[in-house]
Design a protein around this motif. Sequence first.
Motif, PDB file in Angstrom:
ATOM      1  N   THR A  10       0.822  -1.204   0.000  1.00 25.95           N
ATOM      2  CA  THR A  10       0.000   0.000   0.000  1.00 25.95           C
ATOM      3  C   THR A  10       0.856   1.255   0.000  1.00 25.95           C
ATOM      4  OG1 THR A  10      -0.163  -0.156   2.405  1.00 25.95           O
ATOM      5  CG2 THR A  10      -1.965  -1.075   1.121  1.00 25.95           C
ATOM      6  N   HIS A  19      -3.017  -1.889 -10.665  1.00 29.81           N
ATOM      7  CA  HIS A  19      -2.674  -2.760  -9.542  1.00 29.81           C
ATOM      8  C   HIS A  19      -3.571  -3.980  -9.550  1.00 29.81           C
ATOM      9  CE1 HIS A  19       0.028   0.077  -7.433  1.00 29.81           C
ATOM     10  NE2 HIS A  19      -0.706   0.963  -8.059  1.00 29.81           N
ATOM     11  N   VAL A  21      -4.481  -7.155  -7.189  1.00 35.90           N
ATOM     12  CA  VAL A  21      -4.398  -7.836  -5.896  1.00 35.90           C
ATOM     13  C   VAL A  21      -4.956  -9.243  -6.074  1.00 35.90           C
ATOM     14  CG1 VAL A  21      -5.156  -7.870  -3.493  1.00 35.90           C
ATOM     15  CG2 VAL A  21      -4.623  -5.690  -4.603  1.00 35.90           C
ATOM     16  N   LEU A  23      -5.946 -12.529  -4.118  1.00 33.86           N
ATOM     17  CA  LEU A  23      -6.253 -13.063  -2.791  1.00 33.86           C
ATOM     18  C   LEU A  23      -6.367 -14.574  -2.883  1.00 33.86           C
ATOM     19  CD1 LEU A  23      -9.035 -10.520  -1.837  1.00 33.86           C
ATOM     20  CD2 LEU A  23      -6.826 -10.697  -0.702  1.00 33.86           C
ATOM     21  N   LEU A  38     -12.449  -4.999  -0.631  1.00 34.52           N
ATOM     22  CA  LEU A  38     -11.796  -4.334  -1.760  1.00 34.52           C
ATOM     23  C   LEU A  38     -12.826  -3.840  -2.773  1.00 34.52           C
ATOM     24  CD1 LEU A  38      -8.716  -6.661  -2.313  1.00 34.52           C
ATOM     25  CD2 LEU A  38      -8.772  -4.419  -1.220  1.00 34.52           C
ATOM     26  N   CYS A  45     -13.617  -6.533  -8.888  1.00 30.83           N
ATOM     27  CA  CYS A  45     -13.371  -7.809  -8.210  1.00 30.83           C
ATOM     28  C   CYS A  45     -13.963  -8.991  -8.967  1.00 30.83           C
ATOM     29  CB  CYS A  45     -13.966  -7.767  -6.799  1.00 30.83           C
ATOM     30  SG  CYS A  45     -13.155  -6.583  -5.713  1.00 30.83           S
ATOM     31  N   ARG A  70      -7.527  -0.548 -10.430  1.00 30.33           N
ATOM     32  CA  ARG A  70      -7.440  -1.407  -9.259  1.00 30.33           C
ATOM     33  C   ARG A  70      -8.301  -2.643  -9.477  1.00 30.33           C
ATOM     34  NH1 ARG A  70      -8.218   3.653  -7.045  1.00 30.33           N
ATOM     35  NH2 ARG A  70     -10.300   3.139  -6.316  1.00 30.33           N
ATOM     36  N   ALA A  72      -8.976  -6.788  -8.203  1.00 32.48           N
ATOM     37  CA  ALA A  72      -8.753  -7.808  -7.178  1.00 32.48           C
ATOM     38  C   ALA A  72      -9.366  -9.116  -7.644  1.00 32.48           C
ATOM     39  CB  ALA A  72      -9.354  -7.386  -5.838  1.00 32.48           C
ATOM     40  N   HIS A 102       0.054  -7.851  -6.343  1.00 41.21           N
ATOM     41  CA  HIS A 102       0.144  -7.991  -4.886  1.00 41.21           C
ATOM     42  C   HIS A 102      -0.528  -9.311  -4.513  1.00 41.21           C
ATOM     43  CE1 HIS A 102       1.037  -3.634  -4.818  1.00 41.21           C
ATOM     44  NE2 HIS A 102       0.093  -3.576  -5.727  1.00 41.21           N
ATOM     45  N   ILE A 104      -1.732 -11.777  -1.690  1.00 41.13           N
ATOM     46  CA  ILE A 104      -2.077 -11.813  -0.272  1.00 41.13           C
ATOM     47  C   ILE A 104      -2.622 -13.204   0.055  1.00 41.13           C
ATOM     48  CG2 ILE A 104      -3.389 -10.720   1.584  1.00 41.13           C
ATOM     49  CD1 ILE A 104      -1.434  -8.867   0.097  1.00 41.13           C
ATOM     50  N   GLU A 152       3.231 -11.621  -0.527  1.00 39.43           N
ATOM     51  CA  GLU A 152       3.731 -10.394   0.096  1.00 39.43           C
ATOM     52  C   GLU A 152       3.412 -10.365   1.576  1.00 39.43           C
ATOM     53  OE1 GLU A 152       2.306  -6.893  -1.750  1.00 39.43           O
ATOM     54  OE2 GLU A 152       3.323  -7.245  -3.649  1.00 39.43           O
ATOM     55  N   TYR A 173      -5.876  -0.882   2.356  1.00 40.76           N
ATOM     56  CA  TYR A 173      -5.904  -0.433   0.967  1.00 40.76           C
ATOM     57  C   TYR A 173      -6.610   0.893   0.788  1.00 40.76           C
ATOM     58  CZ  TYR A 173      -3.595  -4.483  -0.855  1.00 40.76           C
ATOM     59  OH  TYR A 173      -2.646  -5.423  -1.144  1.00 40.76           O
TER      60      TYR A 173
END
Length: 300
Positions: A10, A19, A21, A23, A38, A45, A70, A72, A102, A104, A152, A173
């Motif tokens: 972040t 970006h 992300v 998950l 998110l 998403c 962004r 996810a 990223h 996670i 990460e 975030y």
Amino acid sequence: MIDDDTLPGTERFDPRATHLVVLTGMSGGGKTVALRALEDLEFYCVDNLPPALLPQLVDAVGRGAGRRRRIAVGVDVRNRGADFTHLPTILSELAATGVQPHLIFLDCRNDVLLKRYSETRRRHPLATRGMSLADAIGKERRLLRPLMAIAEKVIDSSELNVHQLRRLVATGYAQATKGLTLMFQSFAFKRGLPLDSDFVFDARCLPNPHWQPRLRPLTGKDAPVREYLDNEPLVAEYLADTARWLDAWLPRFEQDDRSYVTIAIGCTGGRHRSVYLVEQLAARYRDHRESVLTFHRELD
């Protein structure tokens, strides 16, 4: 359980970059809760996407005319075999094109996972005929170990409830969004104050739909309750005064470099008045703010 206030990456969120992300983690570890947090922060998403399709998703969503910067994606054991093996390579290739990935990992102790599955009576995605839940969890952990090693950040949700996990992800975030992120939260005073609130407003003085038999089983999200409260002058006055106070003081928090503020509104049962007020205020602030979240403690 993680012990810092922000999630990885972040601090290096470049608003000009796309970006991604990803998950992943143990089934029952909270991936869906994290993904919804998110989504509330305006991430695009997608759940359970095969990793091989990540480049196409980024091209379609992150680089088109109405691009979203962004994104996810949830990845779990429903995508098996080579999907997990190839994910690190796919993320590296995306990074080479300028995307900032990223990864996670949402972890959880086996004993807690067993309890969660027992309470919800859900079926584990790997629990095939003849395999116990404990064996399925063990198999999943072995499959996911390579991703956990390169993540990460690993978030252990064993001691977190859904509210704490959602806030953890959202606050982490929030820095990726422009301006101050607002969380409007409803609650019941009879169950105690939300400990993570910055401001608390008491709506118990307002007319209570609970005493209307036809409205009692409904919530502040339902049209009949909204119509009832819309027609109460005292409710309109309360809303206007609360918004006026927030308009006056929220800019002070932005000047103090705050990235996240939680406004809690309570009533007796946390189902009617507080829910209605949270939804009304959130809708008002979404008109001119990028990141406005809602959470109803007694409903969610």
